[in-house]
Design a protein around this motif. Sequence first.
Motif, PDB file in Angstrom:
ATOM      1  N   ALA A   1       7.353  26.860  12.380  1.00 44.83           N
ATOM      2  CA  ALA A   1       7.965  27.823  11.466  1.00 44.83           C
ATOM      3  C   ALA A   1       6.973  28.196  10.363  1.00 44.83           C
ATOM      4  CB  ALA A   1       9.229  27.228  10.851  1.00 44.83           C
ATOM      5  N   GLU A   2       7.181  29.355   9.781  1.00 48.87           N
ATOM      6  CA  GLU A   2       6.336  29.805   8.678  1.00 48.87           C
ATOM      7  C   GLU A   2       7.185  29.944   7.430  1.00 48.87           C
ATOM      8  OE1 GLU A   2       4.494  33.420   9.873  1.00 48.87           O
ATOM      9  OE2 GLU A   2       3.197  32.468  11.367  1.00 48.87           O
ATOM     10  N   GLY A   3       6.571  29.697   6.280  1.00 45.37           N
ATOM     11  CA  GLY A   3       7.307  29.835   5.038  1.00 45.37           C
ATOM     12  C   GLY A   3       6.574  29.210   3.874  1.00 45.37           C
ATOM     13  N   GLU A   4       7.001  29.541   2.670  1.00 41.02           N
ATOM     14  CA  GLU A   4       6.404  29.007   1.452  1.00 41.02           C
ATOM     15  C   GLU A   4       6.555  27.490   1.410  1.00 41.02           C
ATOM     16  OE1 GLU A   4       4.355  29.473  -2.140  1.00 41.02           O
ATOM     17  OE2 GLU A   4       4.924  31.040  -0.707  1.00 41.02           O
ATOM     18  N   GLY A   5       5.465  26.801   1.064  1.00 38.95           N
ATOM     19  CA  GLY A   5       5.523  25.364   0.870  1.00 38.95           C
ATOM     20  C   GLY A   5       5.526  24.543   2.140  1.00 38.95           C
ATOM     21  N   LEU A   6       5.273  25.141   3.298  1.00 40.59           N
ATOM     22  CA  LEU A   6       5.295  24.401   4.561  1.00 40.59           C
ATOM     23  C   LEU A   6       3.882  24.103   5.048  1.00 40.59           C
ATOM     24  CD1 LEU A   6       8.086  26.196   6.613  1.00 40.59           C
ATOM     25  CD2 LEU A   6       8.282  24.225   5.086  1.00 40.59           C
ATOM     26  N   ARG A   7       3.717  22.946   5.630  1.00 42.58           N
ATOM     27  CA  ARG A   7       2.432  22.553   6.216  1.00 42.58           C
ATOM     28  C   ARG A   7       2.699  21.823   7.526  1.00 42.58           C
ATOM     29  NH1 ARG A   7      -2.199  18.635   3.402  1.00 42.58           N
ATOM     30  NH2 ARG A   7      -2.958  17.672   5.341  1.00 42.58           N
ATOM     31  N   TYR A   8       1.944  22.174   8.538  1.00 43.96           N
ATOM     32  CA  TYR A   8       2.020  21.503   9.840  1.00 43.96           C
ATOM     33  C   TYR A   8       0.645  20.919  10.145  1.00 43.96           C
ATOM     34  CZ  TYR A   8       6.520  23.637  11.028  1.00 43.96           C
ATOM     35  OH  TYR A   8       7.836  24.006  11.055  1.00 43.96           O
ATOM     36  N   ASP A   9       0.591  19.634  10.396  1.00 44.02           N
ATOM     37  CA  ASP A   9      -0.620  19.005  10.920  1.00 44.02           C
ATOM     38  C   ASP A   9      -0.341  18.697  12.389  1.00 44.02           C
ATOM     39  OD1 ASP A   9      -1.485  19.118   8.324  1.00 44.02           O
ATOM     40  OD2 ASP A   9      -2.116  17.022   8.207  1.00 44.02           O
TER      41      ASP A   9
ATOM     42  N   ARG B   1      13.559  19.509   0.306  1.00 43.28           N
ATOM     43  CA  ARG B   1      14.507  19.176   1.377  1.00 43.28           C
ATOM     44  C   ARG B   1      14.979  20.432   2.103  1.00 43.28           C
ATOM     45  NH1 ARG B   1      19.429  16.751  -0.840  1.00 43.28           N
ATOM     46  NH2 ARG B   1      19.994  16.341   1.346  1.00 43.28           N
ATOM     47  N   ARG B   2      15.375  21.441   1.353  1.00 39.90           N
ATOM     48  CA  ARG B   2      15.848  22.688   1.990  1.00 39.90           C
ATOM     49  C   ARG B   2      14.767  23.297   2.866  1.00 39.90           C
ATOM     50  NH1 ARG B   2      18.260  23.822  -3.059  1.00 39.90           N
ATOM     51  NH2 ARG B   2      16.438  25.071  -3.614  1.00 39.90           N
ATOM     52  N   ARG B   3      13.562  23.346   2.345  1.00 43.06           N
ATOM     53  CA  ARG B   3      12.462  23.936   3.111  1.00 43.06           C
ATOM     54  C   ARG B   3      12.174  23.141   4.382  1.00 43.06           C
ATOM     55  NH1 ARG B   3       8.210  25.496  -1.816  1.00 43.06           N
ATOM     56  NH2 ARG B   3       9.094  27.571  -2.254  1.00 43.06           N
ATOM     57  N   LEU B   4      12.243  21.819   4.298  1.00 40.88           N
ATOM     58  CA  LEU B   4      11.952  20.998   5.462  1.00 40.88           C
ATOM     59  C   LEU B   4      13.038  21.139   6.522  1.00 40.88           C
ATOM     60  CD1 LEU B   4      10.147  18.996   6.872  1.00 40.88           C
ATOM     61  CD2 LEU B   4      11.233  17.146   5.578  1.00 40.88           C
ATOM     62  N   ILE B   5      14.297  21.180   6.105  1.00 41.72           N
ATOM     63  CA  ILE B   5      15.400  21.361   7.066  1.00 41.72           C
ATOM     64  C   ILE B   5      15.234  22.681   7.794  1.00 41.72           C
ATOM     65  CG2 ILE B   5      17.886  21.732   7.280  1.00 41.72           C
ATOM     66  CD1 ILE B   5      18.186  19.779   4.884  1.00 41.72           C
ATOM     67  N   ARG B   6      14.946  23.735   7.045  1.00 43.06           N
ATOM     68  CA  ARG B   6      14.782  25.044   7.689  1.00 43.06           C
ATOM     69  C   ARG B   6      13.562  25.043   8.613  1.00 43.06           C
ATOM     70  NH1 ARG B   6      16.090  31.099   6.092  1.00 43.06           N
ATOM     71  NH2 ARG B   6      15.058  32.023   7.888  1.00 43.06           N
ATOM     72  N   ALA B   7      12.481  24.402   8.185  1.00 42.64           N
ATOM     73  CA  ALA B   7      11.284  24.354   9.034  1.00 42.64           C
ATOM     74  C   ALA B   7      11.586  23.671  10.363  1.00 42.64           C
ATOM     75  CB  ALA B   7      10.163  23.617   8.310  1.00 42.64           C
TER      76      ALA B   7
END
Length: 656
Positions: A361-369, A400-406
């Motif tokens: 997923a893409e969005g503000e504050g998200l990081r994928y390793d 938390r909200r951002r991680l759930i959506r990601a």
Amino acid sequence: MLKKLLIANRGEIAVRVIKTAKALGYRTVAVYSEADAKAMHVELADEAVCIGPAQVSASYLNSDSILEAARKTGADCIHPGYGFLSENSTFANACKDAGLVFVGPPASAIELMGSKRRSKIAMQEAGVPVVPGYEGNNASDDELIAAAKDIGYPLMIKASAGGGGRGMRLVESESELADNIKRARSESKQAFGDDELILEKAVIEPRHVEIQVFADRHGNAVYLGERDCSVQRRHQKVVEEAPSPFVTPELRQAMGEAAVKAALACNYEGAGTVEFLVDKHRNFYFLEMNTRLQVEHPVTELITGQDLVAWQLTVAEGRELPLTQDEIQLNGHAIEVRLYAEDPAHGFTPETGPLYAFEPAEGEGLRYDTGVRSGDSITPHYDPMLAKVIAWGQNRDEARRRLIRALEDTTVFGVTTNRHFLSRIIADDTFGAGEATTAFLQQAFSEDPSLQPQTLDIRQLALAACVLDHGIAGQSAWSNAPATMTPIKLESGDATVELLVTRSGNRLTFNMGETRHTLVLESQRDGLLCIIDNGVRQTCQYHRQGDSLYLQAFGQSWSVRDVTHQPAQGAGGAGSGRIQATMDGAIIDVLVEAGQSVRQGDTLVILEAMKMEHPVKADRDGIVGEVHAGKGDQVKRRQLLVEISASETAEQESNA
């Protein structure tokens, strides 16, 4: 000045290190096994060297092959990542002897902190709080049993050389002690080649809080805040966050200063993590020190704004730390989870097979390793982690909200994952209140729906039927086509359901027994279905692979098999003749061939999974048609192995 870095690892950590090294101007060298020839870390590096076959003992743990790869490519430094050889003092010394800079601490520090017994003694001498227990030289069974009387119950048995929960036992009473000592010794010997044990007073329902430390060879040492890793399953970390919702500023300073003491006591250099248990009264006790970069280091990077791999390379070059303690600031909140190819509803068994789609997923504050992409395969040779998913926010609720959506919006088609389990944890009220201890998952989450086999509702089945309705040929065809009724039969897990689809233009009604659902089709293209459901416009992603269909919508993902045109079960309880793998595993023998007559109950294939042999049997009398698997093949649960067609005799008996 160091110029060329070899990364002695694979997967997401190798990708992570390569990206920072290239950004700093280093040339990079990847090493890879034969199974990883097309892996992401191999393609990202400037050069790559094959170091052996798939088995880790012959490749990623083969120090001679890794050192030879460094020699032939002219690398002058080696980053070990985590796992594999990262905490191997012999390898660190071998790098030094070969004239290579080991991007990590001195071998002496690795060796000391690799022993729970010796490290605990060293921490006591340095004034770092430790859990009361026994770590004497004489660790015989009799001595441990005698020491346990002084410590009291409950207590923990721990492998001195251990980690990851192996060789660890909670003992509630004296009657359980002798047997658990025996089992812990056996586990420790098998896992680490060392059966030395220690005892510790059990800290009941503690927080697991760790401090990130850094030291250089000039005598400087700092801490970069803490990470809370209390949410664990079988002593394995599931969720990591920084800062801890339980730690006060005063406790942070006290733990940080203790962690720096620990680092200085062993003449440490580079990145390290000092792990503590914290009781409900906020008393903290040294647990162990990990002499490497941790899996969860991204949460520290996000709240400090620092690149810890860059710091490692700075220290390896002999320079001073980039910041002093007073200059380190914490900002916001970060939470990390590990997205695995595993099935929580079946004991978290690892999943293997192709990744038909993997779209973070893409969005503000998200990081994928991550170290995988769409089209890669998850093999049984290595850890099945797909990615570390990390979210940062100005505060904990935003993270938390951002991680759930990601997690809900990340597309994974081809393997079952633990993402629904993870999102349920992050959304849980106990976790949200910051009250999760190491006992949280076992005590409060063991009955969560994410741990049960998935049951599809009519809306999910209707979306699958939309994609599978062979009458759909495009939007113009929907409006002009006459009304039709079509039966569609779907298999989900062990259940098979039949829907009657009534289509009138672009309006579809689905009947399943007494249950009815209606959808209006807006568009369908390139794996994306757009529908109107009860007046609400929704989109659904999908991927078809043979008779399997993978779907994602409403923050959920599921899969079905189209069995509409497969023969129904025969008389006398006979099955369809489509013999599938009962679980992920390896085919160790195929006992039949095409054209052979078989009887219901005959063993066709022997499958090895979880170190046990499982016979796969015929579900009907008949003639073997096509055999889809061979000896040595790795197969997935529900993968088609053998097809059996009915013999003339069986057909006549069925018709009669």
